[in-house]
Scaffold this motif. Sequence first.
Motif, PDB file in Angstrom:
ATOM      1  N   SER A 178       0.839  -1.187   0.000  1.00  0.00           N
ATOM      2  CA  SER A 178       0.000   0.000   0.000  1.00  0.00           C
ATOM      3  C   SER A 178       0.877   1.241   0.000  1.00  0.00           C
ATOM      4  O   SER A 178       2.086   1.160   0.226  1.00  0.00           O
ATOM      5  CB  SER A 178      -0.909   0.003   1.239  1.00  0.00           C
ATOM      6  OG  SER A 178      -1.744   1.144   1.253  1.00  0.00           O
ATOM      7  N   PRO A 215       2.526   4.393   1.656  1.00  0.00           N
ATOM      8  CA  PRO A 215       2.968   4.545   3.058  1.00  0.00           C
ATOM      9  C   PRO A 215       2.292   5.727   3.758  1.00  0.00           C
ATOM     10  O   PRO A 215       2.955   6.630   4.267  1.00  0.00           O
ATOM     11  CB  PRO A 215       4.476   4.757   2.908  1.00  0.00           C
ATOM     12  CG  PRO A 215       4.639   5.436   1.587  1.00  0.00           C
ATOM     13  CD  PRO A 215       3.574   4.823   0.699  1.00  0.00           C
ATOM     14  N   GLU A 228       0.733   5.764   6.559  1.00  0.00           N
ATOM     15  CA  GLU A 228       0.901   5.758   8.016  1.00  0.00           C
ATOM     16  C   GLU A 228       2.091   6.603   8.460  1.00  0.00           C
ATOM     17  O   GLU A 228       2.142   7.049   9.606  1.00  0.00           O
ATOM     18  CB  GLU A 228       1.051   4.316   8.515  1.00  0.00           C
ATOM     19  CG  GLU A 228       0.936   4.134  10.013  1.00  0.00           C
ATOM     20  CD  GLU A 228      -0.405   4.586  10.576  1.00  0.00           C
ATOM     21  OE1 GLU A 228      -0.435   4.997  11.748  1.00  0.00           O
ATOM     22  OE2 GLU A 228      -1.416   4.536   9.853  1.00  0.00           O
ATOM     23  N   LYS A 283      -3.514  12.813   6.704  1.00  0.00           N
ATOM     24  CA  LYS A 283      -3.556  11.357   6.625  1.00  0.00           C
ATOM     25  C   LYS A 283      -4.992  10.853   6.502  1.00  0.00           C
ATOM     26  O   LYS A 283      -5.291   9.989   5.665  1.00  0.00           O
ATOM     27  CB  LYS A 283      -2.873  10.776   7.871  1.00  0.00           C
ATOM     28  CG  LYS A 283      -2.695   9.277   7.840  1.00  0.00           C
ATOM     29  CD  LYS A 283      -1.606   8.806   8.794  1.00  0.00           C
ATOM     30  CE  LYS A 283      -1.857   9.180  10.220  1.00  0.00           C
ATOM     31  NZ  LYS A 283      -0.832   8.593  11.118  1.00  0.00           N
ATOM     32  N   ARG A 291      -6.700   8.891   3.244  1.00  0.00           N
ATOM     33  CA  ARG A 291      -7.339   7.583   3.422  1.00  0.00           C
ATOM     34  C   ARG A 291      -8.802   7.626   2.977  1.00  0.00           C
ATOM     35  O   ARG A 291      -9.287   6.692   2.335  1.00  0.00           O
ATOM     36  CB  ARG A 291      -7.247   7.149   4.887  1.00  0.00           C
ATOM     37  CG  ARG A 291      -5.844   6.766   5.320  1.00  0.00           C
ATOM     38  CD  ARG A 291      -5.865   5.939   6.598  1.00  0.00           C
ATOM     39  NE  ARG A 291      -4.529   5.679   7.086  1.00  0.00           N
ATOM     40  CZ  ARG A 291      -3.696   4.782   6.575  1.00  0.00           C
ATOM     41  NH1 ARG A 291      -4.085   4.052   5.533  1.00  0.00           N
ATOM     42  NH2 ARG A 291      -2.502   4.601   7.071  1.00  0.00           N
ATOM     43  N   SER A 329       3.101  -1.428   8.722  1.00  0.00           N
ATOM     44  CA  SER A 329       2.379  -0.404   9.482  1.00  0.00           C
ATOM     45  C   SER A 329       1.061   0.021   8.843  1.00  0.00           C
ATOM     46  O   SER A 329       0.180   0.548   9.535  1.00  0.00           O
ATOM     47  CB  SER A 329       3.266   0.829   9.688  1.00  0.00           C
ATOM     48  OG  SER A 329       3.651   1.405   8.444  1.00  0.00           O
ATOM     49  N   GLU A 330       0.898  -0.194   7.543  1.00  0.00           N
ATOM     50  CA  GLU A 330      -0.346   0.214   6.897  1.00  0.00           C
ATOM     51  C   GLU A 330      -1.562  -0.565   7.391  1.00  0.00           C
ATOM     52  O   GLU A 330      -2.694  -0.119   7.225  1.00  0.00           O
ATOM     53  CB  GLU A 330      -0.224   0.095   5.381  1.00  0.00           C
ATOM     54  CG  GLU A 330       0.480   1.265   4.728  1.00  0.00           C
ATOM     55  CD  GLU A 330      -0.161   2.606   5.083  1.00  0.00           C
ATOM     56  OE1 GLU A 330      -1.364   2.782   4.804  1.00  0.00           O
ATOM     57  OE2 GLU A 330       0.525   3.452   5.646  1.00  0.00           O
ATOM     58  N   TYR A 335      -5.242   0.904   7.979  1.00  0.00           N
ATOM     59  CA  TYR A 335      -6.306   0.193   7.270  1.00  0.00           C
ATOM     60  C   TYR A 335      -7.483  -0.090   8.197  1.00  0.00           C
ATOM     61  O   TYR A 335      -8.644   0.195   7.863  1.00  0.00           O
ATOM     62  CB  TYR A 335      -5.758  -1.109   6.686  1.00  0.00           C
ATOM     63  CG  TYR A 335      -6.819  -2.084   6.229  1.00  0.00           C
ATOM     64  CD1 TYR A 335      -7.575  -1.841   5.091  1.00  0.00           C
ATOM     65  CD2 TYR A 335      -7.059  -3.254   6.961  1.00  0.00           C
ATOM     66  CE1 TYR A 335      -8.553  -2.736   4.677  1.00  0.00           C
ATOM     67  CE2 TYR A 335      -8.043  -4.148   6.554  1.00  0.00           C
ATOM     68  CZ  TYR A 335      -8.784  -3.890   5.416  1.00  0.00           C
ATOM     69  OH  TYR A 335      -9.762  -4.767   5.021  1.00  0.00           O
ATOM     70  N   SER A 352      -7.557  -2.460  -2.922  1.00  0.00           N
ATOM     71  CA  SER A 352      -6.588  -1.420  -2.607  1.00  0.00           C
ATOM     72  C   SER A 352      -6.156  -0.767  -3.911  1.00  0.00           C
ATOM     73  O   SER A 352      -6.254  -1.358  -4.983  1.00  0.00           O
ATOM     74  CB  SER A 352      -5.369  -2.014  -1.893  1.00  0.00           C
ATOM     75  OG  SER A 352      -4.677  -2.893  -2.757  1.00  0.00           O
TER      76      SER A 352
END
Length: 343
Positions: free
Chosen positions: A192, A194, A196, A204, A208, A255-256, A260, A283
């Motif tokens: 995905s 990055p 995060e 952010k 998203r 970390s995604e 998510y 995605s």
Amino acid sequence: MVSDKNNFNLSGPSHLTTVDWNNADDHRSVAASMVNGVYILEREHKKNRNGPQTLAPPWWEFFHFQLHHSIMDDKSICGAVYEFKPPASTSHLSIHKAPRYVIAFRGTILGKGSWICDIKSDILLFKNEITAYSRYEVGVKAVKEMVAEVGASNIWLAGHSLGSAMAMFAGKYMAKAGVYLQSFLFNPPLVSMPIEWIKDEKLKKYIRTTTSMITAAFNILPKNSRRKSALDVDFVALSSWVPCLFLNRADLICSEFIGYFENRKRMEEFGGRELLELTALNSIPNLLLVKTESEPMHVLPSADLIIYSSPSLKSTLHAHELCHWWSKEVSKKTTTLYQYRGK
């Protein structure tokens, strides 16, 4: 010279002189150690080292497990099955909660004899084509056979990095058949953007939300409607499986998953179940790679997220290491349960 990283007495969780099988932190340390045992098994295998010289056995024998058998793919050890064999003198009250078997899968080894096969698996994972590779079939077959032999309630499933992806695929395969394995997925990769790592929380959330709307739009196109219907069925079938995802905020590779699940919760509050399912089914990278016929790896309705953050972790490579998960330091973590309830 003995490597500190491979030597259990120097690097392992030797503080666990007695395992409390009711304790989630002890579960984490044991599962991570079992996975590390697979890494060392493969390194020793490539060096043709065995007998008293081998460094692998302490990583499972310390917890009273024995190596039942190795899982082989293309002349490499990619996994192992361990059997719990406590001494008769063991009298800890929680011992009946211990798994009879642990199935563990290792991640990528950039060493002689292993790296070509592992990197090929990594590339296929990025392209969402790992199910076409033989290692996936080998892993799923091993899990199916053990479940058929001893039952799901007696098995733990564990993996790290690429091995975590393997364990996730195998766990999802079994969950679709109504078999739910207790699973420990350390640093599972998620392809995905990055997002995060963006520090501005408002930006952010905006990114998203925008990407979620784009994926939702793609999934309501007529050409994707049949695929969406199939994924809807899988989404509900998977919802009762709640694997433990061990994630590090400093690890770009995994970390995604944090964002998510956080974004899914916001989408559910904002637009209800229909929007949640539309945004969860794909995605942007998967759409750009034109892999819409394959189920994205991140399609995971429920999960228990164990998130570790430490200012001492300066790089993704350091944050991605398995060794953090068997240490006492990781007791400083947050845990969030995401349980999909259905319509």
